[in-house]
Design a protein around this motif. Structure first.
Motif: not given
Length: 460
Positions: A47-70
């Motif tokens: 979890x990220x700092x807000x406690x509800x969303x994953x850590x990636x929300x505030x720091x980096x993209x989870x998926x790239x334009x090809x639908x693959x994890x970054x």
């Protein structure tokens, strides 16, 4: 460390103040154990700092334009054991993403119930459930032969999360202070698309960073589809089908719970059916529905696809229907969607004209499957001998061996029951997750062996 567990209501989640980190870690271990019994070992994202969303929300993209994890997302996820260790050391919690083969969650789908009273369990079968701040998350295995897609349910009642969408896992602390925990520790059921109805509205966007696009399924009149006349047209073709009256069968399909979606696909309104920019997915979906209603008969499905594309040659975007304009290779690629998923056998009480009566009735097949679920792992004789008490949710079989053998054979062919041979005995089961540790030990069956065999069969 936090304080040890204090008394709290049985019907509400404990709060952060009520429970220790060690106990939160035990919640997560219990949840992971349920998935391990189904042969799944998911990787989780903190979890990220807000406690509800994953850590990636505030720091980096989870998926790239090809639908693959970054690359950053792949580095952020951790194993279940590591997540347990971190929670025990005070970390707030983790999320699990659905539909990600790289993270071991390709076969996972979540049903989010924001309003459980208005949104019942999609399958009608109890499954693993996690209690959330205001509702529940039901956990399912996504049917590989008839997969579920992301969907909104009703008006704020909930969601189907099948791809690139996440839920908080047990042991995690919500910003409100609530600690997520398992509500019902049932074995994980399998959810298929044909079990959902038009209340589960499809959404186009699968990336959680993009707001979902909801689409209403319109009524038949909007598609200028004369269902009665269409049924007569189909009957006049003289198709060699598993049924004597294919026109009636098609009319029933178009007026079924999912009939509006089938109507949209039949008439080329792919956007209304949830596939506005993907003709291939739309036509795979239409082949799947037709296969369900016409007992997986590819010849019938091919002819009906021809009729559909002849009557409605373009999509709602003005593009030509791919089925009518592609080579045999494309058509052959749709065959598994029609032939390898669940089917609807309407013989028996809905028998038409002179159709041959099947070897086993739908009532018996349902009873055999329910008893097998109740027993977890059983021989044919044990299924026949099952004695339901007055409080049981399951039926008794109460049929002779030949009929039960035929019912088991039919259920095996449909992928609803699986068998496992050990020594001189053949055992039947619905999913590995329903087999208790006691049953495995009693019959000297290795859990890893049966899980591997199960996955080999459902993916073959």
């Amino acid at each position: 460390m936090r304080n040890q567990t204090q008394t709290y209501s049985e019907n509400s989640n404990p709060t952060e103040a009520d429970i220790s980190d060690r106990e939160r870690a035990e919640y997560l271990k219990e949840w992971l154990s349920s998935y391990e019994q189904a042969g799944i070992r998911p990787k989780l994202m903190p979890l990220g700092d807000d406690g509800k969303a994953p850590i990636a929300k505030d720091r980096f993209r989870v998926f790239d334009n090809d639908d693959d994890p970054t690359e950053q997302a792949n580095k952020a996820v951790v194993s279940g054991d590591e997540a347990v260790r971190r929670i025990q050391n005070g970390e707030n919690g983790f999320v699990c993403y659905a539909g990600r083969p790289e993270w071991g969650t390709e076969g996972i789908v979540f049903a989010d119930h924001d309003d459980p009273e208005r949104y019942p369990c999609p399958t009608g079968e109890p499954t693993l459930t996690v209690a959330t701040r205001q509702g529940t998350h039901e956990h399912y295995l996504n049917d590989p032969n008839d997969p579920v897609s992301n969907a909104k349910v009703g008006d704020g009642e909930g969601e189907i999360r099948a791809h690139n969408q996440y839920v908080l896992v047990p042991g995690s602390i919500h910003p409100s202070g609530i600690v997520y925990q398992i509500g019902n520790d049932y074995p994980i059921e399998t959810l298929s698309d044909t079990q959902l109805d038009d209340k589960h509205r499809p959404v186009v966007a699968s990336n959680p960073d993009t707001p979902p696009i909801e689409t209403e399924i319109e009524v038949a009149e909007e598609y200028e589809l004369d269902i009665e006349r269409l049924g007569e047209t189909i009957n006049s073709l003289g198709i060699d089908t598993p049924v004597k009256n294919p026109g009636i069968r098609l009319k029933r399909a178009l007026r079924s719970k999912k009939g509006n979606r089938i109507q949209a696909l039949w008439t080329g309104h792919y956007g209304d059916a949830g596939h506005p920019n993907d003709r291939s997915k739309a036509e795979c979906a239409l082949a799947s529905y037709l296969g369900f209603w016409f007992e997986g008969d590819w010849g019938t499905v091919s002819t009906l696809m021809d009729v559909s594309c002849s009557q409605h040659p373009t999509t709602d975007n003005g593009d030509p229907r791919k089925w009518a304009n592609r080579e045999d290779g494309y058509r052959a690629s749709l065959k598994p969607y029609a032939t390898q998923g669940p089917t609807k056998n309407m013989r028996g009480p809905l028998r038409l004209n002179n159709e041959e009566r099947p070897d086993s009735s739908s009532v018996l097949r349902r009873s055999v499957r329910n008893v097998t679920k109740a027993l977890g792992l059983a021989t044919r004789q044990e299924i026949m001998d099952y004695d339901a008490d007055e409080n049981s949710d399951w039926d008794e079989v109460d049929r002779k061996e030949r009929a039960v053998r035929n019912a088991l054979s039919w259920l095996e062919d449909e992928g609803l029951i699986f068998w496992y041979r050990s020594g001189r005995h053949t055992y039947y089961y619905t999913t590995p997750g329903r087999i208790s540790k006691e049953k495995l030990e009693e019959n000297d069956v290795d859990r890893e062996d049966i899980i591997q065999q199960f996955h080999d069969r459902v993916t073959s």
